[in-house]
Design a protein around this motif. Sequence first.
Motif, PDB file in Angstrom:
ATOM      1  N   CYS A  22       0.847  -1.190   0.000  1.00 20.40           N
ATOM      2  CA  CYS A  22       0.000   0.000   0.000  1.00 20.40           C
ATOM      3  C   CYS A  22       0.880   1.236   0.000  1.00 20.40           C
ATOM      4  O   CYS A  22       2.008   1.209   0.483  1.00 20.40           O
ATOM      5  N   ASN A  23       0.342   2.335  -0.535  1.00 23.59           N
ATOM      6  CA  ASN A  23       1.099   3.574  -0.594  1.00 23.59           C
ATOM      7  C   ASN A  23       0.888   4.407   0.672  1.00 23.59           C
ATOM      8  O   ASN A  23      -0.168   4.946   0.881  1.00 23.59           O
ATOM      9  N   ASP A  24       1.855   4.455   1.505  1.00 24.40           N
ATOM     10  CA  ASP A  24       1.935   5.393   2.635  1.00 24.40           C
ATOM     11  C   ASP A  24       0.660   5.590   3.444  1.00 24.40           C
ATOM     12  O   ASP A  24       0.297   6.718   3.764  1.00 24.40           O
ATOM     13  N   ILE A  25      -0.039   4.526   3.780  1.00 18.60           N
ATOM     14  CA  ILE A  25      -1.207   4.671   4.647  1.00 18.60           C
ATOM     15  C   ILE A  25      -0.693   4.877   6.068  1.00 18.60           C
ATOM     16  O   ILE A  25       0.062   4.049   6.585  1.00 18.60           O
ATOM     17  N   LYS A  35     -14.079   7.555  -2.213  1.00 15.84           N
ATOM     18  CA  LYS A  35     -12.774   7.163  -2.737  1.00 15.84           C
ATOM     19  C   LYS A  35     -11.680   7.945  -2.022  1.00 15.84           C
ATOM     20  O   LYS A  35     -11.799   9.144  -1.819  1.00 15.84           O
ATOM     21  N   THR A  36     -10.601   7.265  -1.636  1.00 17.08           N
ATOM     22  CA  THR A  36      -9.475   7.939  -0.978  1.00 17.08           C
ATOM     23  C   THR A  36      -8.291   8.022  -1.944  1.00 17.08           C
ATOM     24  O   THR A  36      -8.344   7.485  -3.050  1.00 17.08           O
ATOM     25  N   ASP A  37      -7.246   8.677  -1.507  1.00 15.46           N
ATOM     26  CA  ASP A  37      -6.011   8.750  -2.290  1.00 15.46           C
ATOM     27  C   ASP A  37      -5.105   7.546  -2.025  1.00 15.46           C
ATOM     28  O   ASP A  37      -4.027   7.449  -2.600  1.00 15.46           O
ATOM     29  N   TYR A  38      -5.545   6.638  -1.153  1.00 13.38           N
ATOM     30  CA  TYR A  38      -4.726   5.482  -0.792  1.00 13.38           C
ATOM     31  C   TYR A  38      -4.999   4.332  -1.739  1.00 13.38           C
ATOM     32  O   TYR A  38      -6.139   4.055  -2.097  1.00 13.38           O
ATOM     33  N   LYS A  39      -3.927   3.680  -2.149  1.00 13.50           N
ATOM     34  CA  LYS A  39      -4.036   2.552  -3.075  1.00 13.50           C
ATOM     35  C   LYS A  39      -3.221   1.378  -2.551  1.00 13.50           C
ATOM     36  O   LYS A  39      -2.234   1.565  -1.855  1.00 13.50           O
ATOM     37  N   CYS A  40      -3.671   0.183  -2.905  1.00 16.00           N
ATOM     38  CA  CYS A  40      -2.992  -1.042  -2.481  1.00 16.00           C
ATOM     39  C   CYS A  40      -2.935  -2.019  -3.648  1.00 16.00           C
ATOM     40  O   CYS A  40      -3.662  -1.892  -4.623  1.00 16.00           O
TER      41      CYS A  40
END
Length: 66
Positions: A22-25, A35-40
Amino acid sequence: MTRDGVARIMFGNDSTLDHALCNDIPKAVLVPFGKTDYKCEKVTQGKEPVGYNQTVHITTTGLMVH
């Protein structure tokens, strides 16, 4: 939203998952619904990662990663 919560959703819904990227959660963060800016990325056993391809969403029933 918590980093551990995202991990629980991802691992709890996929028995073939080897690991998740995941990106920097942050450990915990307040985010609005939707929808958030977080992706996995779900990395299946025996496969190589290809990129963060699933967005984390916050819904009235909890987290979703798709």
